[in-house]
Design an enzyme around this catalytic site. Sequence first.
Site, PDB file in Angstrom:
ATOM      1  CG  PHE A   1    -123.184  67.039  11.683  1.00 41.24           C
ATOM      2  CD1 PHE A   1    -123.796  68.178  12.214  1.00 41.24           C
ATOM      3  CD2 PHE A   1    -123.037  65.933  12.489  1.00 41.24           C
ATOM      4  CE1 PHE A   1    -124.245  68.195  13.525  1.00 41.24           C
ATOM      5  CE2 PHE A   1    -123.484  65.938  13.806  1.00 41.24           C
ATOM      6  CZ  PHE A   1    -124.094  67.076  14.321  1.00 41.24           C
TER       7      PHE A   1
ATOM      8  CG  ASP B   1    -123.412  75.694  10.970  1.00 38.10           C
ATOM      9  OD1 ASP B   1    -123.043  75.827   9.793  1.00 38.10           O
ATOM     10  OD2 ASP B   1    -124.322  74.913  11.301  1.00 38.10           O
TER      11      ASP B   1
ATOM     12  N   GLY C   1    -121.158  72.385  23.684  1.00 40.96           N
ATOM     13  CA  GLY C   1    -120.160  72.044  22.672  1.00 40.96           C
ATOM     14  C   GLY C   1    -118.762  72.549  22.950  1.00 40.96           C
TER      15      GLY C   1
ATOM     16  CG  ASP D   1    -124.058  66.973  20.486  1.00 44.49           C
ATOM     17  OD1 ASP D   1    -123.804  68.103  20.024  1.00 44.49           O
ATOM     18  OD2 ASP D   1    -125.222  66.562  20.672  1.00 44.49           O
TER      19      ASP D   1
ATOM     20  CE  LYS E   1    -120.337  72.559  10.007  1.00 43.46           C
ATOM     21  NZ  LYS E   1    -121.676  72.000  10.100  1.00 43.46           N
TER      22      LYS E   1
HETATM   23  P1  5GP Z   1    -124.720  78.486  14.653  1.00 46.63           P
HETATM   24  O1  5GP Z   1    -125.604  79.188  15.649  1.00 46.63           O
HETATM   25  O2  5GP Z   1    -123.469  79.222  14.310  1.00 46.63           O
HETATM   26  O3  5GP Z   1    -125.472  78.010  13.453  1.00 46.63           O
HETATM   27  O4  5GP Z   1    -124.316  77.123  15.275  1.00 46.63           O
HETATM   28  C1  5GP Z   1    -123.517  77.021  16.311  1.00 46.63           C
HETATM   29  C2  5GP Z   1    -123.845  75.780  17.086  1.00 46.63           C
HETATM   30  O5  5GP Z   1    -124.411  74.718  16.273  1.00 46.63           O
HETATM   31  C3  5GP Z   1    -122.564  75.254  17.615  1.00 46.63           C
HETATM   32  O6  5GP Z   1    -122.339  75.764  18.907  1.00 46.63           O
HETATM   33  C4  5GP Z   1    -122.771  73.761  17.628  1.00 46.63           C
HETATM   34  O7  5GP Z   1    -123.307  73.389  18.874  1.00 46.63           O
HETATM   35  C5  5GP Z   1    -123.795  73.494  16.559  1.00 46.63           C
HETATM   36  N1  5GP Z   1    -123.159  72.996  15.322  1.00 46.63           N
HETATM   37  C6  5GP Z   1    -122.971  73.664  14.167  1.00 46.63           C
HETATM   38  N2  5GP Z   1    -122.336  72.892  13.249  1.00 46.63           N
HETATM   39  C7  5GP Z   1    -122.094  71.709  13.861  1.00 46.63           C
HETATM   40  C8  5GP Z   1    -121.451  70.486  13.446  1.00 46.63           C
HETATM   41  O8  5GP Z   1    -120.944  70.310  12.330  1.00 46.63           O
HETATM   42  N3  5GP Z   1    -121.421  69.481  14.352  1.00 46.63           N
HETATM   43  C9  5GP Z   1    -121.961  69.593  15.600  1.00 46.63           C
HETATM   44  N4  5GP Z   1    -121.870  68.542  16.400  1.00 46.63           N
HETATM   45  N5  5GP Z   1    -122.562  70.727  16.032  1.00 46.63           N
HETATM   46  C10 5GP Z   1    -122.628  71.775  15.170  1.00 46.63           C
HETATM   47 MG    MG Z   2    -123.124  74.874  20.551  1.00 50.81          MG
END
Ligand code: 5GP
Ligand code: MG
Length: 180
Positions: free
Chosen positions: A145, A96, A38, A152, A124
Amino acid sequence: MRVLLSEDELNQGVSRLADEIDQHYEGRPLTVIAIMTGSLVLFADLIRRLSMPQRVGVIRASSYRGGTTSCDLQVDAGMMIDVTGRDVLLVDDIFDTGKTLERTSEMMKEFGAASVQTAVLLHKQREHLVQVRPNFVAFQIPDEFVVGYGLDYLDMYRNLPYLAVLDPAEIEATAAEVEL
Ligand code: 5GP
Ligand code: MG
């Protein structure tokens, strides 16, 4: 799709992020690690705006498997470079739940990094599941999202130069197309 951040806004945000990081490190050498996939687009833009000497490397983390909700986190450090005794900056697309940055930060310390800081394009606005917070953030966004600028849905949309929210019909159509 609804555009949340335009190409211009993203550019300005990445420049602000680079300025903050530059001010923090004051020219000290930095090992910058991209959390793939990402952060790919952000990473390429960010490292070219940072002015200290840099070593760059990648690590791969995935928590989204075929959907828009988060599953178990998997981290692959097979392509990592040596960070022993180095100041490390981890770069991710979005904060996130926070699990990705928490886990990868722990790994950098286990690998012997002298210090670990984190930078994200997007933060977020939701309840996070961890204590850690990113050190450098370009934008706060609502709990939706998003795709584009590296992010992606089913490995599509990463190439969009802007950040957008998919509507339910697009989510369905993409899923049908990818399953071909
Ligand atoms: P976390 O571990 O903080 O929950 O999530 C981080 C990863 O989840 C990010 O690196 C990303 O790849 C994915 N992610 C979280 N939210 C989104 C979103 O709204 N859209 C997309 N495409 N990926 C997300
Ligand atoms: Mg990621």
